[in-house]
Motif scaffolding. Structure first.
Motif, PDB file in Angstrom:
ATOM      1  N   ILE A  40       0.834  -1.083   0.024  1.00 15.59           N
ATOM      2  CA  ILE A  40      -0.074   0.309   0.088  1.00 15.59           C
ATOM      3  C   ILE A  40       1.320   1.139  -0.115  1.00 15.59           C
ATOM      4  CG2 ILE A  40      -2.160   0.883   1.395  1.00 15.59           C
ATOM      5  CD1 ILE A  40      -2.413  -1.430   2.865  1.00 15.59           C
ATOM      6  N   LEU A  41       0.161   2.378  -0.868  1.00 13.99           N
ATOM      7  CA  LEU A  41       1.264   3.291  -0.968  1.00 13.99           C
ATOM      8  C   LEU A  41       0.099   4.574  -1.073  1.00 13.99           C
ATOM      9  CD1 LEU A  41       3.706   5.070  -1.113  1.00 13.99           C
ATOM     10  CD2 LEU A  41       3.892   4.527  -4.313  1.00 13.99           C
ATOM     11  N   SER A  42       0.190   5.656  -0.050  1.00  8.50           N
ATOM     12  CA  SER A  42      -0.153   6.989  -0.525  1.00  8.50           C
ATOM     13  C   SER A  42       0.919   8.135  -0.227  1.00  8.50           C
ATOM     14  CB  SER A  42      -1.709   6.803   0.201  1.00  8.50           C
ATOM     15  OG  SER A  42      -0.832   6.668   2.044  1.00  8.50           O
ATOM     16  N   VAL A  43       0.872   9.344  -0.610  1.00 11.85           N
ATOM     17  CA  VAL A  43       0.738  10.035  -0.107  1.00 11.85           C
ATOM     18  C   VAL A  43       0.835  11.501   0.105  1.00 11.85           C
ATOM     19  CG1 VAL A  43       3.009  12.110  -0.921  1.00 11.85           C
ATOM     20  CG2 VAL A  43       2.760  10.015  -1.988  1.00 11.85           C
ATOM     21  N   SER A  44       0.253  12.165   1.820  1.00 13.78           N
ATOM     22  CA  SER A  44      -0.887  12.963   1.992  1.00 13.78           C
ATOM     23  C   SER A  44      -0.906  14.198   1.898  1.00 13.78           C
ATOM     24  CB  SER A  44      -1.467  12.495   3.831  1.00 13.78           C
ATOM     25  OG  SER A  44      -0.344  12.914   4.504  1.00 13.78           O
ATOM     26  N   HIS A  45       1.180  14.168   2.044  1.00 10.95           N
ATOM     27  CA  HIS A  45       0.774  16.252   1.208  1.00 10.95           C
ATOM     28  C   HIS A  45       2.247  15.956   1.103  1.00 10.95           C
ATOM     29  CE1 HIS A  45       1.756  14.803   4.899  1.00 10.95           C
ATOM     30  NE2 HIS A  45       3.230  15.716   5.378  1.00 10.95           N
ATOM     31  N   ASP A  46       2.257  17.422   0.427  1.00  7.00           N
ATOM     32  CA  ASP A  46       3.840  17.964  -0.972  1.00  7.00           C
ATOM     33  C   ASP A  46       4.937  17.177  -0.019  1.00  7.00           C
ATOM     34  OD1 ASP A  46       5.780  18.758  -2.631  1.00  7.00           O
ATOM     35  OD2 ASP A  46       4.605  20.469  -2.287  1.00  7.00           O
ATOM     36  N   PRO A  47       5.587  16.026  -0.593  1.00  4.12           N
ATOM     37  CA  PRO A  47       6.278  15.230   0.115  1.00  4.12           C
ATOM     38  C   PRO A  47       7.927  15.903  -0.448  1.00  4.12           C
ATOM     39  CG  PRO A  47       6.052  14.559  -2.266  1.00  4.12           C
ATOM     40  CD  PRO A  47       4.995  15.053  -1.714  1.00  4.12           C
ATOM     41  N   ALA A  48       7.649  17.379  -1.341  1.00  3.24           N
ATOM     42  CA  ALA A  48       8.967  17.625  -1.505  1.00  3.24           C
ATOM     43  C   ALA A  48       8.845  19.068   0.370  1.00  3.24           C
ATOM     44  CB  ALA A  48       8.724  19.125  -2.127  1.00  3.24           C
ATOM     45  N   LEU A  49       8.358  18.918   0.235  1.00  2.00           N
ATOM     46  CA  LEU A  49       7.886  19.864   2.280  1.00  2.00           C
ATOM     47  C   LEU A  49       8.353  19.356   2.843  1.00  2.00           C
ATOM     48  CD1 LEU A  49       5.403  22.319   1.052  1.00  2.00           C
ATOM     49  CD2 LEU A  49       7.572  22.618   0.158  1.00  2.00           C
ATOM     50  N   ASP A  50       8.022  17.901   2.674  1.00  2.00           N
ATOM     51  CA  ASP A  50       8.490  16.294   4.524  1.00  2.00           C
ATOM     52  C   ASP A  50       8.207  14.744   4.215  1.00  2.00           C
ATOM     53  OD1 ASP A  50       7.549  15.233   6.330  1.00  2.00           O
ATOM     54  OD2 ASP A  50       5.352  16.130   6.885  1.00  2.00           O
ATOM     55  N   PRO A  51       9.166  14.639   3.612  1.00  2.00           N
ATOM     56  CA  PRO A  51       9.024  13.164   3.390  1.00  2.00           C
ATOM     57  C   PRO A  51       7.914  13.008   3.370  1.00  2.00           C
ATOM     58  CG  PRO A  51      11.532  14.759   3.131  1.00  2.00           C
ATOM     59  CD  PRO A  51      10.593  15.230   4.117  1.00  2.00           C
ATOM     60  N   ALA A  52       7.920  12.713   5.083  1.00  2.00           N
ATOM     61  CA  ALA A  52       7.349  12.117   5.653  1.00  2.00           C
ATOM     62  C   ALA A  52       5.620  11.863   5.473  1.00  2.00           C
ATOM     63  CB  ALA A  52       7.434  11.807   7.532  1.00  2.00           C
ATOM     64  N   ALA A  53       5.337  12.359   4.418  1.00  2.06           N
ATOM     65  CA  ALA A  53       4.772  12.036   3.618  1.00  2.06           C
ATOM     66  C   ALA A  53       4.200  11.052   2.549  1.00  2.06           C
ATOM     67  CB  ALA A  53       4.116  13.736   2.648  1.00  2.06           C
ATOM     68  N   VAL A  54       5.163  10.601   2.106  1.00  2.00           N
ATOM     69  CA  VAL A  54       5.012   9.086   1.822  1.00  2.00           C
ATOM     70  C   VAL A  54       4.595   8.455   2.860  1.00  2.00           C
ATOM     71  CG1 VAL A  54       6.692   7.758   0.312  1.00  2.00           C
ATOM     72  CG2 VAL A  54       6.706  10.548   0.029  1.00  2.00           C
ATOM     73  N   ARG A  55       3.863   7.525   2.710  1.00  2.00           N
ATOM     74  CA  ARG A  55       3.230   6.348   3.793  1.00  2.00           C
ATOM     75  C   ARG A  55       2.987   5.252   3.108  1.00  2.00           C
ATOM     76  NH1 ARG A  55      -2.136   5.668   7.119  1.00  2.00           N
ATOM     77  NH2 ARG A  55      -1.405   3.425   8.079  1.00  2.00           N
ATOM     78  N   HIS A  56       4.264   4.032   3.491  1.00  2.00           N
ATOM     79  CA  HIS A  56       4.150   2.935   2.533  1.00  2.00           C
ATOM     80  C   HIS A  56       4.682   1.727   3.311  1.00  2.00           C
ATOM     81  CE1 HIS A  56       6.410  -0.468   0.361  1.00  2.00           C
ATOM     82  NE2 HIS A  56       5.961  -0.175  -0.231  1.00  2.00           N
ATOM     83  N   GLU A  57       3.905   0.801   3.061  1.00  2.00           N
ATOM     84  CA  GLU A  57       3.551  -0.649   3.758  1.00  2.00           C
ATOM     85  C   GLU A  57       4.090  -1.688   2.670  1.00  2.00           C
ATOM     86  OE1 GLU A  57       0.576   0.654   4.115  1.00  2.00           O
ATOM     87  OE2 GLU A  57       1.149   2.034   6.008  1.00  2.00           O
ATOM     88  N   ALA A  58       4.885  -2.172   2.597  1.00  2.00           N
ATOM     89  CA  ALA A  58       5.155  -3.659   1.412  1.00  2.00           C
ATOM     90  C   ALA A  58       4.563  -4.292   1.869  1.00  2.00           C
ATOM     91  CB  ALA A  58       6.898  -4.315   1.600  1.00  2.00           C
ATOM     92  N   ASP A  59       3.958  -4.813   3.079  1.00  2.00           N
ATOM     93  CA  ASP A  59       3.360  -5.839   2.964  1.00  2.00           C
ATOM     94  C   ASP A  59       2.347  -5.406   4.222  1.00  2.00           C
ATOM     95  OD1 ASP A  59       1.835  -8.660   3.847  1.00  2.00           O
ATOM     96  OD2 ASP A  59       2.874  -8.893   5.080  1.00  2.00           O
ATOM     97  N   GLY A  60       1.269  -4.627   3.278  1.00  2.00           N
ATOM     98  CA  GLY A  60       0.171  -3.716   4.193  1.00  2.00           C
ATOM     99  C   GLY A  60      -1.159  -4.864   4.370  1.00  2.00           C
ATOM    100  N   LEU A  61      -1.906  -4.211   5.479  1.00  2.00           N
ATOM    101  CA  LEU A  61      -3.597  -4.645   5.429  1.00  2.00           C
ATOM    102  C   LEU A  61      -4.417  -3.737   5.524  1.00  2.00           C
ATOM    103  CD1 LEU A  61      -5.101  -7.339   6.383  1.00  2.00           C
ATOM    104  CD2 LEU A  61      -4.774  -6.123   8.258  1.00  2.00           C
ATOM    105  N   LEU A  62      -5.228  -3.261   4.508  1.00  2.00           N
ATOM    106  CA  LEU A  62      -6.625  -2.412   4.680  1.00  2.00           C
ATOM    107  C   LEU A  62      -7.325  -2.769   4.966  1.00  2.00           C
ATOM    108  CD1 LEU A  62      -6.400   0.950   3.220  1.00  2.00           C
ATOM    109  CD2 LEU A  62      -7.503  -0.822   1.534  1.00  2.00           C
ATOM    110  N   VAL A  63      -8.074  -2.693   6.298  1.00  2.00           N
ATOM    111  CA  VAL A  63      -9.279  -2.608   7.191  1.00  2.00           C
ATOM    112  C   VAL A  63     -10.709  -1.512   6.558  1.00  2.00           C
ATOM    113  CG1 VAL A  63     -10.974  -3.972   8.797  1.00  2.00           C
ATOM    114  CG2 VAL A  63      -7.768  -3.314   8.453  1.00  2.00           C
ATOM    115  N   VAL A  64     -11.554  -2.175   6.213  1.00  2.00           N
ATOM    116  CA  VAL A  64     -12.627  -1.354   4.963  1.00  2.00           C
ATOM    117  C   VAL A  64     -14.046  -2.224   6.093  1.00  2.00           C
ATOM    118  CG1 VAL A  64     -13.983  -0.621   3.135  1.00  2.00           C
ATOM    119  CG2 VAL A  64     -11.386  -0.743   3.761  1.00  2.00           C
ATOM    120  N   GLU A  65     -14.850  -0.102   6.992  1.00  2.00           N
ATOM    121  CA  GLU A  65     -16.398  -1.186   7.301  1.00  2.00           C
ATOM    122  C   GLU A  65     -17.265  -0.351   6.677  1.00  2.00           C
ATOM    123  OE1 GLU A  65     -15.694  -2.059  11.294  1.00  2.00           O
ATOM    124  OE2 GLU A  65     -18.442  -1.173  11.477  1.00  2.00           O
ATOM    125  N   ASP A  66     -17.620  -0.640   5.687  1.00  2.00           N
ATOM    126  CA  ASP A  66     -18.867   0.271   5.757  1.00  2.00           C
ATOM    127  C   ASP A  66     -18.528   1.219   4.439  1.00  2.00           C
ATOM    128  OD1 ASP A  66     -21.059  -1.360   6.694  1.00  2.00           O
ATOM    129  OD2 ASP A  66     -20.818  -0.315   8.453  1.00  2.00           O
TER     130      ASP A  66
END
Ligand code: GUN
Ligand code: ZN
Length: 438
Positions: free
Chosen positions: A9-35
């Motif tokens: 799973i990969l997402s980038v929530s805000h500008d990674p040029a200003l904050d590298p922590a904006a990149v969120r990556h789980e190589a073996d992730g779990l996405l749990v969805v309810e309704d």
């Protein structure tokens, strides 16, 4: 109902040029969805025990947030690849005739359905859309979007100085816009945008009326074109002789603010960039369109210097692809021509969370964060033989960049809307939201 998906799973929530922590990556992730809402996301190893009772499906590939197209014209999808002209002649020769056909509501309904499916096939789950001058073209779009539970924003095009057969008046435009806002407000995942086509197709009175509507409806956006083509810019200068620049034309009518989205912005002065940044208005960058119509290339360096808010747009039918993945790759190429190296993670941000912010829905979509709506895309890094060779053993940034440059709809193996599979490439099937999906 709770479901979970396991994969990268990969997402980038805000500008990674200003904050590298904006990149969120789980190589073996779990996405749990309810309704339809993300209730948990993280490394599989951390979440597996907590969600041991939840059915888990494994997804091979890369899960990213659904794409957000910040500028696209649904009535122009059958006019893509029209040969020979730049903007103003292209509008006259190809686009206005195509839009006249939308006087027929049945035609509008038929095209709207195919358009929404084409967005889904390309991984786009949210979009800011131009219909036509006809009020029923908005109904057709919103009905098609609701049937698919998509997050679309649009509004009747205002153009009292349009060509014959495509004109409204100040009065009809106001009355129809008011009626559409009242009819569609709060329904499904839809939003409304006051949509003057551009400065040249509206009278001063109509632009003033648009500003008045925008001031009176605090929940709607403003969507128009700005500074795309040099001949267009010259005609704007010739008509509005006392305006400081193109943006100032809109500003004088109260159309420049944090809820404004302007397509293109190819020929902007420093003053216009400063005013865009100060007002919080955004630019939908549309590189495939800008190349196709010979409009020019967006100046990412200038925009970054001034802190102008950006998103990406396909601008179909001037745009040559519905794929925001491929548009991200073209944004890199257009940027490089003007000396800017667009980072692939930043390009992914522009195609997702940055676009969501321009549409004022960043709390709902764009980053696959806990509490957000579960719109996501499964990308296939081996979608073509070439991509498979290029991404084999590659690091994440390289894989993402290869997907952007070499990928398109072929690399979208599934599109999920509110946690339901809406498009499955491998079965070549769409799944309407009203029917039980896979
Ligand atoms: N400017 C005014 N109308 C249009 C349109 O339909 N497409 C593009 N690309 N620019 C425009
Ligand atoms: Zn456009």
């Amino acid at each position: 109902m709770t479901r979970a998906w396991r994969g990268a799973i990969l997402s980038v929530s805000h500008d990674p040029a200003l904050d590298p922590a904006a990149v969120r990556h789980e190589a073996d992730g779990l996405l749990v969805v309810e309704d339809g809402i993300v209730v948990a996301r993280g490394p599989f190893a951390d979440l597996a025990e907590r969600f041991a009772d939840v059915p888990v499906e494994r997804l091979d590939g890369l899960i990213v947030p659904g794409f957000v197209d910040c500028h696209v014209h649904y009535p122009q999808m059958d006019s893509m690849a029209a040969h020979g002209e730049q903007l103003l002649d292209w509008l006259e020769r190809h686009i206005f005739p195509a839009e006249r056909a939308f006087a027929d509501p049945a035609h509008a309904r038929a095209v709207a359905g195919v358009f929404c499916d084409e967005l889904l096939r390309n991984g786009t789950t949210s979009a800011l859309v131009f219909p036509t001058v006809h009020a029923h073209s908005v109904d057709a779009l919103f009905e098609a979007a609701m049937a698919r539970a998509m997050r679309l924003v649009g509004g009747k095009v205002l153009m009292d100085w349009g060509p014959p057969g495509l004109c409204d008046t100040v009065e009809t435009a106001r009355a129809e816009t008011e009626a559409l806002i009242a009819k569609w407000r709060g329904r499904g995942r839809l939003g409304y945008a006051i949509t003057p086509r551009f400065a040249l197709t509206s009278s001063d009175d109509q632009l003033a009326m648009a500003g008045d509507l925008l001031a009176r409806h605090r929940d709607v956006l403003l969507h128009t074109h700005l500074s795309e083509n040099t001949r267009e810019c010259a005609q704007v200068r010739a008509r509005f002789t006392d305006a400081r620049d193109y943006l100032d034309v809109y500003d004088r009518f109260g159309l420049v603010g944090a809820r404004s989205v302007f397509a293109h912005g190819i020929h902007l002065s420093g003053h216009e960039c400063a005013r865009l940044a100060e007002s919080g208005a955004g630019i939908a960058v549309c590189p495939s369109s800008n190349l196709f119509l010979g409009s020019g290339m967006f100046d990412f360096t200038q925009a970054a210097e001034f802190g102008v808010r950006l998103g990406l747009g396909s601008d179909v039918g001037a745009g040559t692809t519905f794929s925001l993945l491929h548009t991200a790759g073209l944004a890199y190429q257009a940027g490089l021509a003007r000396g800017h190296r667009l980072d692939p993670f930043r390009a992914l941000w522009l195609a997702t969370a940055a676009g969501a912010a321009l549409l004022h829905v960043e709390d709902r979509v764009g980053a696959l964060g806990e509490g957000q709506e579960a719109d996501f895309v499964l990308l296939d890094p081996a979608a073509t033989p070439l991509l498979a060779r290029r991404t084999r053993g590659a690091a994440l940034a390289e894989t993402l960049f290869a997907l952007q440059v070499l990928g398109d709809d072929r690399a979208v193996s599934r599109t999920y809307v509110m946690g339901r599979c809406a498009w499955d490439r491998d079965t070549a099937r769409f799944h309407p939201f009203s029917e039980p999906g896979p």
